[in-house]
Scaffold this motif. Structure first.
Motif, PDB file in Angstrom:
ATOM      1  N   GLY A  50      61.230  14.506 -14.015  1.00  0.00           N
ATOM      2  CA  GLY A  50      62.189  14.981 -14.999  1.00  0.00           C
ATOM      3  C   GLY A  50      63.041  16.110 -14.472  1.00  0.00           C
ATOM      4  N   ILE A  51      62.543  16.801 -13.439  1.00  0.00           N
ATOM      5  CA  ILE A  51      63.350  17.810 -12.748  1.00  0.00           C
ATOM      6  C   ILE A  51      63.727  17.258 -11.384  1.00  0.00           C
ATOM      7  N   ASP A  52      62.728  17.035 -10.533  1.00  0.00           N
ATOM      8  CA  ASP A  52      62.923  16.307  -9.272  1.00  0.00           C
ATOM      9  C   ASP A  52      64.184  16.785  -8.551  1.00  0.00           C
ATOM     10  N   LEU A  53      64.233  18.089  -8.296  1.00  0.00           N
ATOM     11  CA  LEU A  53      65.449  18.752  -7.819  1.00  0.00           C
ATOM     12  C   LEU A  53      65.619  18.652  -6.309  1.00  0.00           C
ATOM     13  N   THR A  54      66.783  18.220  -5.878  1.00  0.00           N
ATOM     14  CA  THR A  54      67.159  18.341  -4.469  1.00  0.00           C
ATOM     15  C   THR A  54      67.333  19.830  -4.169  1.00  0.00           C
ATOM     16  N   THR A  55      66.729  20.288  -3.076  1.00  0.00           N
ATOM     17  CA  THR A  55      66.762  21.722  -2.792  1.00  0.00           C
ATOM     18  C   THR A  55      66.594  21.967  -1.305  1.00  0.00           C
ATOM     19  N   VAL A  56      66.955  23.156  -0.889  1.00  0.00           N
ATOM     20  CA  VAL A  56      66.760  23.571   0.498  1.00  0.00           C
ATOM     21  C   VAL A  56      65.388  24.233   0.603  1.00  0.00           C
ATOM     22  N   ASP A  57      64.590  23.749   1.521  1.00  0.00           N
ATOM     23  CA  ASP A  57      63.241  24.290   1.695  1.00  0.00           C
ATOM     24  C   ASP A  57      63.295  25.526   2.589  1.00  0.00           C
ATOM     25  N   LEU A  58      63.026  26.666   1.991  1.00  0.00           N
ATOM     26  CA  LEU A  58      62.994  27.937   2.708  1.00  0.00           C
ATOM     27  C   LEU A  58      61.720  28.082   3.533  1.00  0.00           C
ATOM     28  N   HIS A  59      60.728  27.232   3.277  1.00  0.00           N
ATOM     29  CA  HIS A  59      59.392  27.338   3.872  1.00  0.00           C
ATOM     30  C   HIS A  59      58.779  28.699   3.557  1.00  0.00           C
ATOM     31  N   PRO A  60      58.718  29.037   2.252  1.00  0.00           N
ATOM     32  CA  PRO A  60      58.270  30.387   1.876  1.00  0.00           C
ATOM     33  C   PRO A  60      56.836  30.705   2.281  1.00  0.00           C
ATOM     34  N   PHE A  61      55.938  29.720   2.205  1.00  0.00           N
ATOM     35  CA  PHE A  61      54.549  29.970   2.628  1.00  0.00           C
ATOM     36  C   PHE A  61      54.515  30.385   4.094  1.00  0.00           C
ATOM     37  N   ASP A  62      55.268  29.658   4.930  1.00  0.00           N
ATOM     38  CA  ASP A  62      55.284  29.963   6.360  1.00  0.00           C
ATOM     39  C   ASP A  62      55.901  31.333   6.632  1.00  0.00           C
ATOM     40  N   LEU A  63      56.934  31.689   5.867  1.00  0.00           N
ATOM     41  CA  LEU A  63      57.545  33.013   6.021  1.00  0.00           C
ATOM     42  C   LEU A  63      56.521  34.100   5.721  1.00  0.00           C
ATOM     43  N   GLY A  64      55.796  33.928   4.614  1.00  0.00           N
ATOM     44  CA  GLY A  64      54.800  34.925   4.250  1.00  0.00           C
ATOM     45  C   GLY A  64      53.668  34.996   5.260  1.00  0.00           C
ATOM     46  N   ARG A  65      53.237  33.841   5.742  1.00  0.00           N
ATOM     47  CA  ARG A  65      52.141  33.810   6.723  1.00  0.00           C
ATOM     48  C   ARG A  65      52.540  34.519   8.007  1.00  0.00           C
ATOM     49  N   ARG A  66      53.739  34.254   8.474  1.00  0.00           N
ATOM     50  CA  ARG A  66      54.187  34.884   9.717  1.00  0.00           C
ATOM     51  C   ARG A  66      54.431  36.380   9.524  1.00  0.00           C
ATOM     52  N   ALA A  67      54.903  36.771   8.342  1.00  0.00           N
ATOM     53  CA  ALA A  67      55.119  38.190   8.065  1.00  0.00           C
ATOM     54  C   ALA A  67      53.806  38.955   8.142  1.00  0.00           C
ATOM     55  N   GLU A  68      52.723  38.360   7.655  1.00  0.00           N
ATOM     56  CA  GLU A  68      51.422  39.026   7.728  1.00  0.00           C
ATOM     57  C   GLU A  68      50.995  39.184   9.184  1.00  0.00           C
ATOM     58  N   ASP A  69      51.241  38.176   9.997  1.00  0.00           N
ATOM     59  CA  ASP A  69      50.917  38.290  11.422  1.00  0.00           C
ATOM     60  C   ASP A  69      51.710  39.420  12.076  1.00  0.00           C
ATOM     61  N   LEU A  70      53.000  39.501  11.753  1.00  0.00           N
ATOM     62  CA  LEU A  70      53.832  40.568  12.315  1.00  0.00           C
ATOM     63  C   LEU A  70      53.349  41.940  11.864  1.00  0.00           C
ATOM     64  N   ALA A  71      52.887  42.019  10.606  1.00  0.00           N
ATOM     65  CA  ALA A  71      52.381  43.290  10.096  1.00  0.00           C
ATOM     66  C   ALA A  71      51.154  43.729  10.888  1.00  0.00           C
ATOM     67  N   VAL A  72      50.274  42.793  11.207  1.00  0.00           N
ATOM     68  CA  VAL A  72      49.093  43.113  12.003  1.00  0.00           C
ATOM     69  C   VAL A  72      49.514  43.555  13.404  1.00  0.00           C
ATOM     70  N   GLN A  73      50.482  42.858  13.979  1.00  0.00           N
ATOM     71  CA  GLN A  73      50.980  43.249  15.302  1.00  0.00           C
ATOM     72  C   GLN A  73      51.578  44.645  15.274  1.00  0.00           C
ATOM     73  N   ARG A  74      52.319  44.955  14.214  1.00  0.00           N
ATOM     74  CA  ARG A  74      52.913  46.287  14.104  1.00  0.00           C
ATOM     75  C   ARG A  74      51.836  47.346  13.925  1.00  0.00           C
ATOM     76  N   SER A  75      50.776  47.002  13.228  1.00  0.00           N
ATOM     77  CA  SER A  75      49.650  47.919  13.069  1.00  0.00           C
ATOM     78  C   SER A  75      49.033  48.266  14.415  1.00  0.00           C
ATOM     79  N   GLU A  76      48.951  47.273  15.290  1.00  0.00           N
ATOM     80  CA  GLU A  76      48.334  47.476  16.596  1.00  0.00           C
ATOM     81  C   GLU A  76      49.297  48.073  17.609  1.00  0.00           C
ATOM     82  N   ASP A  77      50.600  47.958  17.356  1.00  0.00           N
ATOM     83  CA  ASP A  77      51.609  48.497  18.281  1.00  0.00           C
ATOM     84  C   ASP A  77      52.692  49.218  17.468  1.00  0.00           C
TER      85      ASP A  77
END
Length: 326
Positions: free
Chosen positions: A273-300
């Motif tokens: 009923g919605i079935d919307l065409t949309t651009v996939d931002l890949h938000p889960f992957d963005l958040g996952r990688r941001a957490e990895d970068l945060a850990v890297q920044r913590s260590e460096d």
């Protein structure tokens, strides 16, 4: 901790070592201490532990808007990474309508003395965010902020493939409900304009906020025009849902009377009923990688800022089709 030590018949130092899973406590003694603590309902004071320690494994998280599923999806990615990296979160929330709430949320992370903060959806100007340098190590999600780490998506490309999809179906009157022109969020607007001009078409932008209600109010007059658009491309999924509301309120149909394309690919776009065409931002992957970068920044902490760019993709569903016969 002193109460636990007395009840377990051990020293305070041994309790501290057991809670931190540090070297120097036998397995049986640690198990007895933890069992005693559980019986007493003890919960470690994480803030006090951070203040007393030279190291910190706590990350701050700022989310702009809990009403928008894209931030929930980003947080799911952050949480997935935190589990793997043994990190805990201090969560704060801002508002799309109040810079003051955003400042308060970031200031609360400074006061909490988090090791690194992950911020999804920052709206404050670059110049104001610069004031947090030296006070808060920051990883920005979905927006590049000068001087800070960031995980972003190529929004120019995302908007381009959305508009090119509509043009390939035969649409020529394509309106873009664009986000307010603020620092860090011009890519979708720019991609739309470039794709339209490349096809020899006149861009038609309508600036819209981030809410479904505002999109409903703005889309209505567009649909009431004698020569209404045949397609509307919105800057996020929430505003696309507002366009669908306006279409249905007028007894029109999607995609027979109007094609609609959103942006983010949140869970709200997928139901029948919605079935919307949309651009996939890949938000889960963005958040996952941001957490990895945060850990890297913590260590460096002193390393140069890192900016990583993801490439969005188009998810074609039932809300787009060829325009109605003119």
């Amino acid at each position: 901790m002193a109460d636990v030590a007395r009840e377990a018949g051990v020293s305070l130092a041994l309790v501290s070592l057991a809670f931190r899973d540090a070297y120097g406590v036998s397995k049986s003694t640690r198990a007895r201490i933890l069992a005693t603590a559980e019986e007493m309902g003890y919960q470690p004071n994480r803030v006090a532990a951070r203040l007393a320690s030279k190291t910190d494994r706590t990350l701050g998280v700022f989310l702009l808007d809990l009403h928008n599923e894209v931030f929930a999806d980003m947080f799911d990615g952050m949480r997935d990474g935190a589990r793997e990296n043994g990190r805990e979160f201090v969560l704060t929330v801002g508002s799309v309508n109040s810079g003051e709430l955003e400042r308060h949320a970031l200031d609360s992370l400074v006061r909490a003395r988090v090791d690194v903060a992950i911020a999804a959806g920052l709206l404050l100007p670059d110049a104001e965010l610069a004031g947090y340098r030296g006070r808060l190590r920051l990883v920005s999600v979905a927006r590049a902020v000068p001087g800070f780490d960031a995980v972003v998506s190529d929004n120019v490309h995302g908007a381009t493939i959305a508009v090119e999809h509509l043009i390939s179906l035969g649409h020529r009157r394509i309106v873009h409900l664009a986000s307010p022109p603020t620092d860090g969020y011009l890519g979708r607007r720019q991609g739309y304009i470039r794709a339209m001009e490349k096809a020899g078409l006149a861009p038609h932008l309508v600036t819209c906020g981030y809410s479904r209600t505002e999109a409903l109010e703005l889309a209505g007059p567009l649909l009431d025009k004698p020569e209404r658009p045949t397609a509307i491309f919105t800057h996020n999924d929430q505003t696309a849902l507002g366009v669908l509301d306006a279409v249905h309120a007028r007894g029109l149909r999607v995609p027979e009377d109007l094609s609609v394309v959103g942006y983010d690919n949140t869970s709200a776009t997928k139901p029948p009923g919605i079935d919307l065409t949309t651009v996939d931002l890949h938000p889960f992957d963005l958040g996952r990688r941001a957490e990895d970068l945060a850990v890297q920044r913590s260590e460096d902490p002193s390393g140069e800022p890192v900016v990583e760019t993801f490439t969005p993709s188009l998810v074609v569903r039932a809300s787009t089709a060829a325009p109605p016969a003119l």
